[in-house]
Write a protein that holds these residues in place. Sequence first.
Motif, PDB file in Angstrom:
ATOM      1  N   TYR A 168       5.259  13.889   6.664  1.00  0.00           N
ATOM      2  CA  TYR A 168       5.047  12.676   5.895  1.00  0.00           C
ATOM      3  C   TYR A 168       3.926  11.829   6.510  1.00  0.00           C
ATOM      4  N   SER A 169       3.946  11.667   7.849  1.00  0.00           N
ATOM      5  CA  SER A 169       2.927  10.857   8.517  1.00  0.00           C
ATOM      6  C   SER A 169       1.536  11.436   8.301  1.00  0.00           C
ATOM      7  N   ASP A 170       1.429  12.763   8.347  1.00  0.00           N
ATOM      8  CA  ASP A 170       0.140  13.404   8.073  1.00  0.00           C
ATOM      9  C   ASP A 170      -0.361  13.041   6.676  1.00  0.00           C
ATOM     10  N   MET A 171       0.537  13.073   5.699  1.00  0.00           N
ATOM     11  CA  MET A 171       0.149  12.738   4.334  1.00  0.00           C
ATOM     12  C   MET A 171      -0.278  11.275   4.228  1.00  0.00           C
ATOM     13  N   ALA A 172       0.469  10.376   4.875  1.00  0.00           N
ATOM     14  CA  ALA A 172       0.137   8.946   4.828  1.00  0.00           C
ATOM     15  C   ALA A 172      -1.214   8.674   5.476  1.00  0.00           C
ATOM     16  N   ILE A 173      -1.439   9.280   6.645  1.00  0.00           N
ATOM     17  CA  ILE A 173      -2.712   9.091   7.350  1.00  0.00           C
ATOM     18  C   ILE A 173      -3.860   9.684   6.542  1.00  0.00           C
ATOM     19  N   GLY A 174      -3.617  10.847   5.944  1.00  0.00           N
ATOM     20  CA  GLY A 174      -4.645  11.494   5.128  1.00  0.00           C
ATOM     21  C   GLY A 174      -5.006  10.670   3.904  1.00  0.00           C
ATOM     22  N   MET A 175      -4.009  10.134   3.212  1.00  0.00           N
ATOM     23  CA  MET A 175      -4.290   9.292   2.045  1.00  0.00           C
ATOM     24  C   MET A 175      -5.047   8.035   2.456  1.00  0.00           C
ATOM     25  N   GLY A 176      -4.639   7.442   3.572  1.00  0.00           N
ATOM     26  CA  GLY A 176      -5.349   6.274   4.061  1.00  0.00           C
ATOM     27  C   GLY A 176      -6.809   6.571   4.346  1.00  0.00           C
ATOM     28  N   ARG A 177      -7.058   7.739   4.937  1.00  0.00           N
ATOM     29  CA  ARG A 177      -8.430   8.142   5.269  1.00  0.00           C
ATOM     30  C   ARG A 177      -9.271   8.293   3.999  1.00  0.00           C
ATOM     31  N   ILE A 178      -8.703   8.855   2.958  1.00  0.00           N
ATOM     32  CA  ILE A 178      -9.422   9.015   1.692  1.00  0.00           C
ATOM     33  C   ILE A 178      -9.814   7.655   1.113  1.00  0.00           C
ATOM     34  N   LEU A 211       0.835  -1.208   0.000  1.00  0.00           N
ATOM     35  CA  LEU A 211       0.000   0.000   0.000  1.00  0.00           C
ATOM     36  C   LEU A 211       0.871   1.259   0.000  1.00  0.00           C
ATOM     37  N   PHE A 212       0.790   2.056  -1.066  1.00  0.00           N
ATOM     38  CA  PHE A 212       1.771   3.120  -1.278  1.00  0.00           C
ATOM     39  C   PHE A 212       1.783   4.225  -0.227  1.00  0.00           C
ATOM     40  N   PRO A 213       0.660   4.574   0.433  1.00  0.00           N
ATOM     41  CA  PRO A 213       0.788   5.583   1.487  1.00  0.00           C
ATOM     42  C   PRO A 213       1.731   5.168   2.617  1.00  0.00           C
ATOM     43  N   LEU A 214       1.918   3.857   2.822  1.00  0.00           N
ATOM     44  CA  LEU A 214       2.781   3.357   3.891  1.00  0.00           C
ATOM     45  C   LEU A 214       4.183   3.038   3.400  1.00  0.00           C
ATOM     46  N   ALA A 215       4.416   3.118   2.091  1.00  0.00           N
ATOM     47  CA  ALA A 215       5.644   2.566   1.525  1.00  0.00           C
ATOM     48  C   ALA A 215       6.930   3.256   1.994  1.00  0.00           C
TER      49      ALA A 215
END
Length: 468
Positions: free
Chosen positions: A243-253, A154-158
């Motif tokens: 970066y973590s904010d972006m990953a969490i945000g993408m996951g939420r979407i 999963l790319f948001p976590l990569a």
Amino acid sequence: MAFSSLIFVFLFLPVCTALYFLVNAKYRNAVLIVFSIIFYAWGEPVYIWLILFAVCMNYLFGKMISYGKESAPKLGLILGILMNAGIFAAARYSGFIIDVINNISGADFPVPDCHFPIGLSFFMFRAVSYLIDCHWGRVNAEKNFSSFLLYMTLFPLAPLGPVVRYETIALQLHSRSTSIIDFSEGAGRICIGIAKKVLIADQLGEIADQFLHNGAIENQTFLGSWYGVIMFALQVYFDFSGYSDMAIGMGRIFGFRFEENFRHPFMCGTVTEFWQRWHISLGKFFRDYLLYVPVFGKRRKFGGLFLVWICAGLWHGISLNFLLWGIYNGVFMAIDIILGKKSIKRIPAVLRHIYSKIVIITGFCIFCFADYSELICCLKNMFLMGEGGLMDSVFVSSLKGNIILILAAAAGCFPLRSIIKKYISRLSSKNAVIAAETAGTVLLIAMLAVSGMFLADSAARPFIYLQF
């Protein structure tokens, strides 16, 4: 492909999101898998086969552990850990090992210049936690290969995590939904994350470089050294938390709920509390899978503690400063344990905060310098043993010229989002709530636009942890 690049923010992510919501729900995992594989293959496409091979093997090892008989579960765990650790070691340490062999034996083996897939260490963390949890019976091995493939790639976590465990999103891999609120919250977190990275972390990094690197530290002043190291510490925080904010945000979407990875660590009152608030998912990984290993056990907690911190240091790289950084943090966490929570609470809050910040910032100094002589020089300057004096005009000029940036960084260390949300929730007028929420949306869009302008104007720095 970096999260902080124009192509990712304004092309890759929007196209992926659009396709994700356009296709039938049963094909959405397939969309994420395809884009995740593209993300991994973007920089080094040849190594995508290594990732896919590792996914297949971990899938088989998981099934051996959960459904095998007699010695198969233990064999699956051992082989899985050895394979994942071996791939990681080859990527991270092969050059160092061959260099040592050449120096000892006098041989001339070529030192490999490997460019392995981005985020390989976090891939390994996910795989190892999955296999161990299967062995402990906390989860059953995933039977659906495509779901497991999505979990592992999963790319948001990569690139940098968070280290999301399989049990956390096992159900979400099969069924999830995204509401308008989820999409709005997720998009907002992405805007905040990219602004943290581009507008704050990268700018702080330029200040840190000016005062610490390229020979600047040798005759640096007392205040200049502290200033530079503090800027570096804040750079790392805003870079990583952004970066973590972006990953969490993408996951939420995409309908995933990832746990928070940073909880305003600089608000801590002790060194231990700092690391409980910093990169929370990785801290939990080390705590659950390494702290209480059978070699030490719970009764020998200091052995486990120093094992964790030595491993954490060496994980960043084979360098003396990383090893010292790990031992240094282990010592001060051991001091916290020896003193105990009750004794620490008796110390006035102001003194606790001053002490913890001095220890933490000094730790960032150790982390910053791979060159031993530069590290010693900086430490001497910070503790009034250098020859640079108290301060100079360069420090004063930088402080004045960057005061808005520094104040913004200082404010960003506090839970502003929570404070604003609480304020909005207390508004009695519906019109006032709408106005406040509209203003917030406009601010987020402006932050994204300005971040895009910065990205277009110059090449963004890579996320700092990708360098380790």
